[in-house]
Every structure is written in C-alpha cells, then in structure tokens.
Scaffold this motif. Structure first.
Motif, PDB file in Angstrom:
ATOM      1  N   LEU A 192      70.182   1.017  48.628  1.00 40.31           N
ATOM      2  CA  LEU A 192      69.888   2.169  47.771  1.00 40.31           C
ATOM      3  C   LEU A 192      70.768   3.350  48.181  1.00 40.31           C
ATOM      4  O   LEU A 192      70.380   4.177  48.996  1.00 40.31           O
ATOM      5  CB  LEU A 192      68.407   2.534  47.863  1.00 40.31           C
ATOM      6  N   LYS A 193      71.951   3.418  47.604  1.00 39.92           N
ATOM      7  CA  LYS A 193      72.916   4.447  47.983  1.00 39.92           C
ATOM      8  C   LYS A 193      72.507   5.842  47.519  1.00 39.92           C
ATOM      9  O   LYS A 193      72.902   6.832  48.104  1.00 39.92           O
ATOM     10  CB  LYS A 193      74.302   4.108  47.419  1.00 39.92           C
ATOM     11  N   LYS A 194      71.696   5.939  46.466  1.00 44.21           N
ATOM     12  CA  LYS A 194      71.303   7.252  45.930  1.00 44.21           C
ATOM     13  C   LYS A 194      70.155   7.884  46.721  1.00 44.21           C
ATOM     14  O   LYS A 194      69.831   9.040  46.513  1.00 44.21           O
ATOM     15  CB  LYS A 194      70.911   7.132  44.461  1.00 44.21           C
ATOM     16  N   VAL A 195      69.549   7.111  47.593  1.00 48.04           N
ATOM     17  CA  VAL A 195      68.417   7.604  48.391  1.00 48.04           C
ATOM     18  C   VAL A 195      68.924   7.961  49.790  1.00 48.04           C
ATOM     19  O   VAL A 195      69.577   7.152  50.442  1.00 48.04           O
ATOM     20  CB  VAL A 195      67.294   6.540  48.480  1.00 48.04           C
ATOM     21  N   ALA A 196      68.607   9.175  50.238  1.00 49.06           N
ATOM     22  CA  ALA A 196      69.008   9.618  51.579  1.00 49.06           C
ATOM     23  C   ALA A 196      67.956   9.169  52.588  1.00 49.06           C
ATOM     24  O   ALA A 196      66.769   9.451  52.416  1.00 49.06           O
ATOM     25  CB  ALA A 196      69.149  11.130  51.607  1.00 49.06           C
ATOM     26  N   PHE A 197      68.386   8.480  53.629  1.00 47.05           N
ATOM     27  CA  PHE A 197      67.488   7.993  54.669  1.00 47.05           C
ATOM     28  C   PHE A 197      67.742   8.762  55.962  1.00 47.05           C
ATOM     29  O   PHE A 197      68.885   8.909  56.374  1.00 47.05           O
ATOM     30  CB  PHE A 197      67.713   6.501  54.934  1.00 47.05           C
ATOM     31  N   ILE A 198      66.661   9.236  56.587  1.00 44.33           N
ATOM     32  CA  ILE A 198      66.750   9.916  57.871  1.00 44.33           C
ATOM     33  C   ILE A 198      65.740   9.266  58.812  1.00 44.33           C
ATOM     34  O   ILE A 198      64.555   9.169  58.486  1.00 44.33           O
ATOM     35  CB  ILE A 198      66.463  11.427  57.734  1.00 44.33           C
ATOM     36  N   LYS A 199      66.233   8.806  59.971  1.00 48.38           N
ATOM     37  CA  LYS A 199      65.356   8.222  60.985  1.00 48.38           C
ATOM     38  C   LYS A 199      65.121   9.252  62.070  1.00 48.38           C
ATOM     39  O   LYS A 199      66.056   9.870  62.563  1.00 48.38           O
ATOM     40  CB  LYS A 199      66.004   6.980  61.591  1.00 48.38           C
TER      41      LYS A 199
ATOM     42  N   THR B 270      56.579  -2.826  48.798  1.00 54.30           N
ATOM     43  CA  THR B 270      55.865  -1.566  48.605  1.00 54.30           C
ATOM     44  C   THR B 270      56.828  -0.390  48.691  1.00 54.30           C
ATOM     45  O   THR B 270      56.804   0.502  47.838  1.00 54.30           O
ATOM     46  CB  THR B 270      54.756  -1.402  49.669  1.00 54.30           C
ATOM     47  N   LEU B 271      57.677  -0.399  49.696  1.00 54.72           N
ATOM     48  CA  LEU B 271      58.623   0.697  49.880  1.00 54.72           C
ATOM     49  C   LEU B 271      59.634   0.742  48.744  1.00 54.72           C
ATOM     50  O   LEU B 271      59.959   1.822  48.227  1.00 54.72           O
ATOM     51  CB  LEU B 271      59.325   0.546  51.227  1.00 54.72           C
ATOM     52  N   ARG B 272      60.110  -0.413  48.324  1.00 51.99           N
ATOM     53  CA  ARG B 272      61.064  -0.473  47.208  1.00 51.99           C
ATOM     54  C   ARG B 272      60.433   0.074  45.921  1.00 51.99           C
ATOM     55  O   ARG B 272      61.057   0.809  45.170  1.00 51.99           O
ATOM     56  CB  ARG B 272      61.527  -1.918  47.009  1.00 51.99           C
ATOM     57  N   GLU B 273      59.172  -0.267  45.712  1.00 53.10           N
ATOM     58  CA  GLU B 273      58.437   0.218  44.526  1.00 53.10           C
ATOM     59  C   GLU B 273      58.309   1.743  44.546  1.00 53.10           C
ATOM     60  O   GLU B 273      58.464   2.401  43.528  1.00 53.10           O
ATOM     61  CB  GLU B 273      57.051  -0.437  44.503  1.00 53.10           C
ATOM     62  N   LYS B 274      58.020   2.306  45.711  1.00 55.48           N
ATOM     63  CA  LYS B 274      57.840   3.755  45.835  1.00 55.48           C
ATOM     64  C   LYS B 274      59.159   4.508  45.651  1.00 55.48           C
ATOM     65  O   LYS B 274      59.153   5.668  45.264  1.00 55.48           O
ATOM     66  CB  LYS B 274      57.254   4.106  47.201  1.00 55.48           C
ATOM     67  N   LEU B 275      60.283   3.846  45.938  1.00 53.54           N
ATOM     68  CA  LEU B 275      61.580   4.513  45.851  1.00 53.54           C
ATOM     69  C   LEU B 275      62.242   4.396  44.488  1.00 53.54           C
ATOM     70  O   LEU B 275      63.328   4.927  44.290  1.00 53.54           O
ATOM     71  CB  LEU B 275      62.525   3.954  46.932  1.00 53.54           C
ATOM     72  N   LYS B 276      61.609   3.734  43.541  1.00 61.69           N
ATOM     73  CA  LYS B 276      62.189   3.628  42.181  1.00 61.69           C
ATOM     74  C   LYS B 276      62.107   4.933  41.448  1.00 61.69           C
ATOM     75  O   LYS B 276      61.345   5.776  41.669  1.00 61.69           O
ATOM     76  CB  LYS B 276      61.467   2.547  41.387  1.00 61.69           C
TER      77      LYS B 276
END
Length: 140
Positions: free
Chosen positions: A86-93, A134-140
């Motif tokens: 998911l390139k359009k979603v910014a991920f921060i750990k 679940t996570l993929r569903e929430k990020l749509k």
C-alpha cells in the motif's frame, strides 16, 4: 479429617476469589480499552512534526510495538508486507521501549497498538493483535 476438609475449603475459596478477581480485572481492562479507543476517534494527532508530518494528508498507520512483545512479533511481518503493498498509506513504527514519551502522548496502554489516521485525525485505534485481513479492510 474434619480439619483437612476445612483447609481444602479455604484453599478452594481463595483460588475461586483469585480467579474471579483476575477475570474481572481483564474484562474491565478490555472494556476500558474499547471505551478509550472510541473516545480517541476523530481527535487530531497529538504530534504533527518530524516523521509524523507524512500523516497530515491521506491515510496513515502508526504501529506501536515493543521488542519483547510476542503478539508484536506476529504482526511485524504483516505491517512490513502492507507497507510495501500500500504505497499511498504512510506507515510509522514506534518502538515504545525507545520512545515511551510518544506512547504516553498517544495514550497507548498496550502493545501491539495500531492507530489508523486520515488527514491528521485518528480514524480508528486497534489494540492487541489483528489479522492481515482486518487491517487491510480498515485501510481501504
């Protein structure tokens, strides 16, 4: 023999009280987490500087983890996979062992915790382990 029965009865009473107390505590904590996560929805992110500036526009994920957390070790590969897909979603750990002040600012009570953001506001808080679906569903 009668004293043995009394000792056994006291022992089982103590075990019963401990079990009820434990389940009450765990259930109460889960209810509190659910209430807190609902209260956080819609709020602006407490920090919008540094790497968190990427969350100002569009979707984002803040993943709070700890190095000694077993459920975090199961979610780490899922987060890595989704961050590549998911390139359009910014991920921060955020490692809470290294940055406990960030966990306090966001009100994180347990790891793993995932905060899903949209345009600089908290959209959803997921506490505890979640599946990839679940996570993929929430990020749509």
């Amino acid at each position: 023999m009668e004293t043995l029965y009394k000792i056994a009865a006291i022992f089982f009473d103590i075990i019963f009280v401990l079990l009820v107390s434990y389940f009450t505590f765990v259930f109460g904590l889960r209810l509190y987490w659910k209430f807190k996560s609902k209260r956080m929805r819609g709020q602006e992110l407490p920090i919008l500087e540094g790497e968190f500036l990427r969350l100002k526009r569009g979707k984002g994920v803040i993943y709070f983890h700890a190095p000694n957390c077993r459920p975090c070790k199961f979610i780490d590969p899922v987060i890595k996979k989704l961050s590549k897909e998911l390139k359009k979603v910014a991920f921060i750990k955020v490692n809470i062992a290294e940055k406990p002040e960030l966990a306090r600012k966001f009100g994180i009570l347990a790891t793993p915790s995932i905060i899903i953001t949209k345009d600089g506001h908290i959209e959803e808080v997921l506490m505890g382990p979640v599946t990839e679906g679940t996570l993929r569903e929430k990020l749509k």
